[in-house]
Design a protein around this motif. Structure first.
Motif, PDB file in Angstrom:
ATOM      1  N   ASP A  41      25.824  19.975  -7.501  1.00  0.00           N
ATOM      2  CA  ASP A  41      25.362  21.143  -6.729  1.00  0.00           C
ATOM      3  C   ASP A  41      26.216  21.340  -5.483  1.00  0.00           C
ATOM      4  O   ASP A  41      26.648  22.458  -5.177  1.00  0.00           O
ATOM      5  CB  ASP A  41      23.892  20.971  -6.329  1.00  0.00           C
ATOM      6  CG  ASP A  41      22.946  21.318  -7.468  1.00  0.00           C
ATOM      7  OD1 ASP A  41      23.414  21.950  -8.449  1.00  0.00           O
ATOM      8  OD2 ASP A  41      21.760  20.939  -7.403  1.00  0.00           O
ATOM      9  N   CYS A  44      29.699  22.505  -6.423  1.00  0.00           N
ATOM     10  CA  CYS A  44      29.775  23.920  -6.798  1.00  0.00           C
ATOM     11  C   CYS A  44      29.600  24.837  -5.578  1.00  0.00           C
ATOM     12  O   CYS A  44      30.133  25.942  -5.548  1.00  0.00           O
ATOM     13  CB  CYS A  44      28.749  24.237  -7.884  1.00  0.00           C
ATOM     14  SG  CYS A  44      29.232  23.554  -9.487  1.00  0.00           S
ATOM     15  N   THR A  48      32.540  27.343  -4.870  1.00  0.00           N
ATOM     16  CA  THR A  48      32.271  28.780  -4.673  1.00  0.00           C
ATOM     17  C   THR A  48      33.012  29.306  -3.454  1.00  0.00           C
ATOM     18  O   THR A  48      33.649  30.366  -3.500  1.00  0.00           O
ATOM     19  CB  THR A  48      30.754  29.011  -4.510  1.00  0.00           C
ATOM     20  OG1 THR A  48      30.106  28.647  -5.728  1.00  0.00           O
ATOM     21  CG2 THR A  48      30.451  30.460  -4.186  1.00  0.00           C
ATOM     22  N   LEU A  70      33.695  26.249 -11.783  1.00  0.00           N
ATOM     23  CA  LEU A  70      32.374  26.894 -11.713  1.00  0.00           C
ATOM     24  C   LEU A  70      31.922  27.320 -13.106  1.00  0.00           C
ATOM     25  O   LEU A  70      30.746  27.165 -13.470  1.00  0.00           O
ATOM     26  CB  LEU A  70      32.421  28.099 -10.761  1.00  0.00           C
ATOM     27  CG  LEU A  70      32.569  27.747  -9.277  1.00  0.00           C
ATOM     28  CD1 LEU A  70      32.998  28.964  -8.460  1.00  0.00           C
ATOM     29  CD2 LEU A  70      31.232  27.202  -8.732  1.00  0.00           C
ATOM     30  N   TYR A  73      30.743  24.396 -15.235  1.00  0.00           N
ATOM     31  CA  TYR A  73      29.409  23.910 -14.857  1.00  0.00           C
ATOM     32  C   TYR A  73      28.331  24.994 -15.060  1.00  0.00           C
ATOM     33  O   TYR A  73      27.182  24.803 -14.688  1.00  0.00           O
ATOM     34  CB  TYR A  73      29.404  23.469 -13.387  1.00  0.00           C
ATOM     35  CG  TYR A  73      30.116  22.148 -13.166  1.00  0.00           C
ATOM     36  CD1 TYR A  73      29.700  20.977 -13.790  1.00  0.00           C
ATOM     37  CD2 TYR A  73      31.219  22.079 -12.309  1.00  0.00           C
ATOM     38  CE1 TYR A  73      30.366  19.756 -13.570  1.00  0.00           C
ATOM     39  CE2 TYR A  73      31.886  20.879 -12.084  1.00  0.00           C
ATOM     40  CZ  TYR A  73      31.451  19.723 -12.732  1.00  0.00           C
ATOM     41  OH  TYR A  73      32.096  18.537 -12.529  1.00  0.00           O
ATOM     42  N   ARG A  75      28.113  27.859 -13.562  1.00  0.00           N
ATOM     43  CA  ARG A  75      27.707  28.445 -12.283  1.00  0.00           C
ATOM     44  C   ARG A  75      28.311  29.827 -12.040  1.00  0.00           C
ATOM     45  O   ARG A  75      27.984  30.485 -11.053  1.00  0.00           O
ATOM     46  CB  ARG A  75      28.108  27.515 -11.121  1.00  0.00           C
ATOM     47  CG  ARG A  75      27.564  26.091 -11.251  1.00  0.00           C
ATOM     48  CD  ARG A  75      26.041  26.079 -11.332  1.00  0.00           C
ATOM     49  NE  ARG A  75      25.504  24.732 -11.439  1.00  0.00           N
ATOM     50  CZ  ARG A  75      25.124  23.996 -10.386  1.00  0.00           C
ATOM     51  NH1 ARG A  75      25.215  24.492  -9.178  1.00  0.00           N
ATOM     52  NH2 ARG A  75      24.642  22.782 -10.553  1.00  0.00           N
ATOM     53  N   ASP A  76      29.275  30.220 -12.868  1.00  0.00           N
ATOM     54  CA  ASP A  76      29.897  31.543 -12.747  1.00  0.00           C
ATOM     55  C   ASP A  76      30.429  31.903 -14.109  1.00  0.00           C
ATOM     56  O   ASP A  76      30.353  31.071 -15.041  1.00  0.00           O
ATOM     57  CB  ASP A  76      31.021  31.528 -11.680  1.00  0.00           C
ATOM     58  CG  ASP A  76      31.192  32.886 -10.994  1.00  0.00           C
ATOM     59  OD1 ASP A  76      31.118  33.928 -11.692  1.00  0.00           O
ATOM     60  OD2 ASP A  76      31.356  32.909  -9.760  1.00  0.00           O
TER      61      ASP A  76
ATOM     62  N   HIS B 125      26.302  32.119  -4.658  1.00  0.00           N
ATOM     63  CA  HIS B 125      25.003  31.505  -4.341  1.00  0.00           C
ATOM     64  C   HIS B 125      23.812  32.426  -4.648  1.00  0.00           C
ATOM     65  O   HIS B 125      22.729  32.222  -4.119  1.00  0.00           O
ATOM     66  CB  HIS B 125      24.942  31.090  -2.863  1.00  0.00           C
ATOM     67  CG  HIS B 125      26.161  30.340  -2.392  1.00  0.00           C
ATOM     68  ND1 HIS B 125      26.710  29.274  -3.073  1.00  0.00           N
ATOM     69  CD2 HIS B 125      26.938  30.501  -1.276  1.00  0.00           C
ATOM     70  CE1 HIS B 125      27.767  28.821  -2.416  1.00  0.00           C
ATOM     71  NE2 HIS B 125      27.931  29.553  -1.327  1.00  0.00           N
ATOM     72  N   GLY B 130      25.556  27.120  -4.733  1.00  0.00           N
ATOM     73  CA  GLY B 130      26.461  26.692  -5.800  1.00  0.00           C
ATOM     74  C   GLY B 130      26.151  27.307  -7.145  1.00  0.00           C
ATOM     75  O   GLY B 130      26.762  26.948  -8.146  1.00  0.00           O
ATOM     76  N   LYS B 131      25.196  28.217  -7.203  1.00  0.00           N
ATOM     77  CA  LYS B 131      24.833  28.880  -8.461  1.00  0.00           C
ATOM     78  C   LYS B 131      25.073  30.387  -8.294  1.00  0.00           C
ATOM     79  O   LYS B 131      24.313  31.071  -7.625  1.00  0.00           O
ATOM     80  CB  LYS B 131      23.362  28.608  -8.796  1.00  0.00           C
ATOM     81  CG  LYS B 131      23.083  27.126  -9.020  1.00  0.00           C
ATOM     82  CD  LYS B 131      21.599  26.850  -9.141  1.00  0.00           C
ATOM     83  CE  LYS B 131      21.358  25.341  -9.287  1.00  0.00           C
ATOM     84  NZ  LYS B 131      19.951  24.972  -9.125  1.00  0.00           N
ATOM     85  N   ASN B 132      26.128  30.871  -8.942  1.00  0.00           N
ATOM     86  CA  ASN B 132      26.571  32.241  -8.686  1.00  0.00           C
ATOM     87  C   ASN B 132      26.073  33.234  -9.729  1.00  0.00           C
ATOM     88  O   ASN B 132      26.542  34.371  -9.779  1.00  0.00           O
ATOM     89  CB  ASN B 132      28.095  32.276  -8.606  1.00  0.00           C
ATOM     90  CG  ASN B 132      28.610  31.305  -7.566  1.00  0.00           C
ATOM     91  OD1 ASN B 132      27.895  30.970  -6.616  1.00  0.00           O
ATOM     92  ND2 ASN B 132      29.839  30.830  -7.732  1.00  0.00           N
TER      93      ASN B 132
END
Lengths: 77, 384
Positions: A41, A44, A48, A70, A73, A75-76, B125, B130-132
């Protein structure tokens, strides 16, 4: 060995001096540090910031590296 | 809220012999000015700037036009796009000053990033640190709000309400009238070919003054020597534009015979012809065989207008240092003429405070271009 305190200090200085180009590699280093410690976390979060600042200043290499992490994981995209 | 006198609007729509001009409220009333933004600007194609201000990929120029924050961007594919200059997240202004962006349009608030084509690239975020990503944030639906735009002779036109006919349809007659120029490359003359005038008048008075030749011998006596009143003709296209042309254009800026080169492949009409058109609502054009200019009228209020003048030439050779003196002379000549008009438009503006003034009486011979513009305004307010 990357030291988090030094990284934080360098990041703050770069922000204070509006040194936009210095930011992407610093945030990338911070992300890798947390990644190596298993804190995904936090990693990331910093990936970001590395990604966004790299986009902003045209640092294609860091942008691709951070975005790739990202994405891997989830996250993007 | 002002209620416009419908009888007076109907009077404007009568044949010119019996018509009156637009009533005073169209020049003095802030409520009417606000209504014009919707009826005359947002619902049609209005000029909001020039493509030469964003010459390179990533160039971004924030513009406030009629109170709207807009952003002109030269995208990766070379196309110029116009967006509302706000983030889709919290409505923050995205770009405050003219700049060259490197690879994204980043909101300075929460750093949502957009591509130059307006698509949403990343949302930092948005789903937590950290989560986009988040299932409710559909990037494909959250691109920048693009405004319909069209570039004609480097002039950026926008249709704010998105409902006007395509520009090619809206301006079909102009495209035909100036087809010899429309596809020619234009080269801006640089800083010496760009200037602004701030005028204390309603924007419509600048349109009206520009489209008629009746005033030339009185206000611009210097033109009499080579461009007499009888050398001019009316240009009229209902609902689109009106103006004047001359048949004796013959510039002499230099005693040694130096001159600007002409556009390629022009017909003989343009050897001595030049045309000056008020394209409704807010841009004034002038074409000549050796240069072109556009004047954007940027209304600041019902009684104040900024006139932004940009002059273009036919080739890069005309824009170098060795032609700078001629460009300065040309710009100076035009500026002198436009400045000569200021006391007239400002005088008419003050005249619109005369409460018994009925909008004025037109000359059926000399004023048809002016009446055509009034008719366009009135017709749009009458819903016709």
């Amino acid at each position: 060995m990357i030291d988090e305190q030094h990284l934080q200090r360098d990041m703050l200085r770069a922000h204070e001096q509006h040194d936009l180009k210095a930011l992407p590699p610093l945030y990338l280093d911070a992300a890798r540090l947390h990644e190596s410690q298993g804190d995904i976390d936090a990693a990331c979060f910093f990936y970001t910031h590395a990604y966004v600042y790299a986009l902003d200043c045209g640092d294609r290499q860091v942008a691709e590296t951070a975005h790739s992490k990202l994405s891997s994981y989830g996250r993007d995209r | 809220m002002t209620v416009l006198d419908q009888d007076m609007i109907a009077n404007v729509l009568r044949p010119i012999e019996a018509a009156n001009g637009l009533p005073n409220a169209f020049y003095t009333d802030p409520d009417v000015h606000e209504a014009e933004k919707r009826v005359l600007f947002a619902a049609t194609w209005a000029c909001m700037g020039f493509a030469k201000d964003v010459p390179n990929k990533g160039d971004a120029n924030p513009v406030t036009f009629l109170g709207q924050p807009l952003l002109v961007v030269r995208a990766d594919d070379g196309e110029v796009r116009v967006f509302q200059n706000v983030c889709r997240h919290r409505g923050m202004i995205l770009v405050e000053e003219k700049t060259t962006l490197r690879s994204t349009i980043r909101c300075p608030y929460h750093s949502w990033c957009y591509n130059f084509d307006g698509s949403l690239r990343t949302t930092p975020h948005v789903g937590g640190p950290g989560k986009n990503l988040h299932e409710c944030i559909k990037r494909e639906e959250l691109g920048l709000i693009e405004v319909r735009s069209y570039i004609f002779m480097d002039t950026i036109f926008i249709n704010l309400d998105g409902k006007a006919p395509a520009f090619e349809v809206h301006a079909a007659s102009l495209l035909e009238q100036w087809k010899e120029f429309a596809d020619k490359p234009l080269y801006h003359g640089g800083p010496d070919s760009s200037f602004s005038l701030e005028v204390n008048c309603n924007w419509k008075l600048a349109v009206e003054n520009y489209c008629e030749s009746y005033h030339l011998p009185w206000i611009h006596p210097g033109l009499n020597s080579y461009s007499r009143l009888e050398d001019h003709y009316h240009i009229m296209q209902q609902g689109e534009y009106s103006g004047q042309g001359t048949v004796v254009y013959n510039p002499k800026l230099d005693d040694t015979g130096r001159a600007f080169s002409n556009f390629d492949d022009l017909s003989a009409k343009w050897d001595t012809g030049a045309e000056y058109i008020s394209f409704y609502p807010n841009v004034l054009f002038g074409v000549h065989r050796d240069h072109f200019y556009a004047i954007m009228l940027d209304p600041q209020s019902n009684g104040r207008t900024i006139e932004r003048i940009e002059i273009y030439y036919t080739s890069p050779d005309m824009c170098g240092d060795d032609m700078a003196d001629l460009r300065r002379k040309n710009a100076s000549m035009w500026k002198d003429i436009f400045v000569e008009d200021i006391f007239v438009v400002e005088g008419m503006q003050r005249g619109r405070s005369a409460s018994l003034y009925d909008g004025g009486k037109f000359s059926p011979v000399m004023d048809p271009p002016t009446h055509l513009f009034h008719e366009w305004v009135a017709a749009r307010f009458a819903g016709k």
